[in-house]
Write an enzyme that holds these catalytic residues in place. Structure first.
Site, mmCIF file in Angstrom:
data_model
loop_
_atom_site.group_PDB
_atom_site.id
_atom_site.type_symbol
_atom_site.label_atom_id
_atom_site.label_comp_id
_atom_site.label_asym_id
_atom_site.label_seq_id
_atom_site.Cartn_x
_atom_site.Cartn_y
_atom_site.Cartn_z
ATOM 1 N N CYS A 139 0.847 -1.185 0.000
ATOM 2 C CA CYS A 139 0.000 0.000 0.000
ATOM 3 C C CYS A 139 0.886 1.240 0.000
ATOM 4 O O CYS A 139 1.944 1.272 0.622
ATOM 5 C CB CYS A 139 -0.963 -0.001 1.180
ATOM 6 S SG CYS A 139 -0.318 0.706 2.691
ATOM 7 N N GLU A 140 0.447 2.222 -0.757
ATOM 8 C CA GLU A 140 1.280 3.412 -0.909
ATOM 9 C C GLU A 140 1.187 4.333 0.309
ATOM 10 O O GLU A 140 1.981 5.247 0.442
ATOM 11 C CB GLU A 140 0.901 4.175 -2.181
ATOM 12 C CG GLU A 140 -0.481 4.796 -2.178
ATOM 13 C CD GLU A 140 -0.765 5.521 -3.485
ATOM 14 O OE1 GLU A 140 -0.142 5.195 -4.503
ATOM 15 O OE2 GLU A 140 -1.620 6.422 -3.467
ATOM 16 N N HIS A 141 0.246 4.087 1.188
ATOM 17 C CA HIS A 141 0.107 4.958 2.353
ATOM 18 C C HIS A 141 1.058 4.572 3.471
ATOM 19 O O HIS A 141 1.535 5.432 4.205
ATOM 20 C CB HIS A 141 -1.338 4.922 2.874
ATOM 21 C CG HIS A 141 -2.318 5.365 1.836
ATOM 22 N ND1 HIS A 141 -3.483 4.674 1.566
ATOM 23 C CD2 HIS A 141 -2.285 6.405 0.986
ATOM 24 C CE1 HIS A 141 -4.131 5.293 0.591
ATOM 25 N NE2 HIS A 141 -3.429 6.340 0.225
ATOM 26 N N HIS A 142 1.328 3.260 3.610
ATOM 27 C CA HIS A 142 2.172 2.793 4.718
ATOM 28 C C HIS A 142 3.360 1.981 4.250
ATOM 29 O O HIS A 142 4.185 1.602 5.060
ATOM 30 C CB HIS A 142 1.330 1.940 5.691
ATOM 31 C CG HIS A 142 0.115 2.643 6.197
ATOM 32 N ND1 HIS A 142 -1.125 2.514 5.598
ATOM 33 C CD2 HIS A 142 -0.035 3.507 7.220
ATOM 34 C CE1 HIS A 142 -1.999 3.262 6.242
ATOM 35 N NE2 HIS A 142 -1.371 3.880 7.228
ATOM 36 N N GLN A 184 -5.591 -0.583 -3.503
ATOM 37 C CA GLN A 184 -6.243 -1.737 -4.128
ATOM 38 C C GLN A 184 -7.223 -1.327 -5.231
ATOM 39 O O GLN A 184 -7.348 -1.988 -6.254
ATOM 40 C CB GLN A 184 -6.958 -2.557 -3.047
ATOM 41 C CG GLN A 184 -7.513 -3.879 -3.574
ATOM 42 C CD GLN A 184 -8.200 -4.684 -2.480
ATOM 43 O OE1 GLN A 184 -7.825 -4.622 -1.313
ATOM 44 N NE2 GLN A 184 -9.208 -5.439 -2.849
ATOM 45 N N HIS A 217 -5.048 -6.340 4.191
ATOM 46 C CA HIS A 217 -4.049 -5.269 4.257
ATOM 47 C C HIS A 217 -3.340 -5.288 5.602
ATOM 48 O O HIS A 217 -3.993 -5.177 6.643
ATOM 49 C CB HIS A 217 -4.736 -3.903 4.070
ATOM 50 C CG HIS A 217 -5.263 -3.694 2.684
ATOM 51 N ND1 HIS A 217 -4.768 -2.704 1.857
ATOM 52 C CD2 HIS A 217 -6.207 -4.346 1.974
ATOM 53 C CE1 HIS A 217 -5.404 -2.758 0.694
ATOM 54 N NE2 HIS A 217 -6.297 -3.737 0.740
ATOM 55 N N CYS A 274 -1.624 -3.027 6.859
ATOM 56 C CA CYS A 274 -1.756 -1.755 7.574
ATOM 57 C C CYS A 274 -3.054 -1.719 8.382
ATOM 58 O O CYS A 274 -3.193 -0.941 9.319
ATOM 59 C CB CYS A 274 -1.657 -0.572 6.612
ATOM 60 S SG CYS A 274 -2.904 -0.521 5.339
HETATM 61 ZN ZN LIG Z 1 -1.972 1.216 4.132
#
Ligand SMILES: [Zn+2]
Length: 239
Positions: A125-128, A166, A194, A196
């Site tokens: 995931c690009e956020h975490h 996703q 996920h 995260c």
């Molecule tokens: Zn994430």
């Protein structure tokens, strides 16, 4: 496809490319996460700007940040390992759809649904920058032309090995198949868990997320969509 012009990703790219070739033919800033057939040259150029040594330094900084000692024996080679793992897990940036398909398109005159189910995938995931993984189900209804079945799995893999969300991953796979085959329709469903969400944040292991992208006849015809959804729920008798 929507393109948001101001994100950190764009700024980084523009800086690293030194203003060269930083727009696509429509004048949109290049976003490696958004492009379907990403030019290898542009990205290799971007990659060489950050050396392995710089990536390893960043990992050492992270180790210090969490209170570790990067010089202790068990961690000595960790920066190198992490840098290599990151290169591998994001190696999809270096692939292009054209190279991947490599002419494996056949004029079979086939017009019935082709479905490959349960394609395992691993993404981040690009956020975490934490993993999310699960299974993808990919279907299309050809317009005479079919593609080698393994290529569908390779397309899933190429887009998975990038920093993703996703929803976008699902859409990109559908758009890629649409672009190479011009089929009557494409359907992609992805089921993923996920890390995260499981390991941090709401800490809900066992929850999973389903996303779908329907193109063409799958979007227009409820009957076709239903057939696809039934086929991905069906339990094969040989398991
Ligand atoms: Zn994430």
């Amino acid at each position: 496809m929507t393109i948001s012009p101001t994100t950190n990703g764009v700024k980084t790219l523009e800086t690293l490319n030194n203003g060269v070739n930083n727009e696509d033919t429509n004048g949109f800033p290049i976003r490696p996460d958004r492009t379907l057939s990403y030019s290898q040259n542009t990205h290799s150029q971007l990659r060489t700007e950050v050396s392995d040594e710089q990536m390893m330094d960043a990992v050492r900084t992270m180790l210090l940040g969490v209170g570790e000692d990067p010089e202790r024996e068990g961690l000595l080679k960790t920066p190198k390992r992490v840098a290599e793992a990151m290169r591998f897990l994001t190696s999809g940036y270096n692939q292009s759809l054209e190279d991947l398909v490599n002419g494996a398109i056949f004029d079979e005159g086939h017009e019935e649904m082709v479905l490959v189910r349960d394609i395992n995938f691993f993404s981040m995931c690009e956020h975490h920058m934490l993993p999310f993984m699960g299974r993808a189900h990919v279907a299309y209804i050809p317009n005479q032309k079919v593609i080698g079945l393994s290529k569908l799995a390779r397309i899933v893999e190429m887009y998975s090995r990038r920093l993703q969300v996703q929803e976008r991953l699902t859409r990109q796979i559908a758009e890629a198949i649409k672009a190479v085959l011009e089929p009557q329709g494409v359907a992609v469903v992805m089921e993923a868990t996920h890390m995260c969400m499981a390991m941090r944040g709401v800490q809900k292991p066992g929850s999973w997320t389903v996303t779908s992208a329907m193109v063409g006849i799958f979007q227009e015809e409820q009957k076709t969509r239903e057939e696809f959804l039934n086929l991905i729920r069906h339990q094969p008798s040989f398991f």
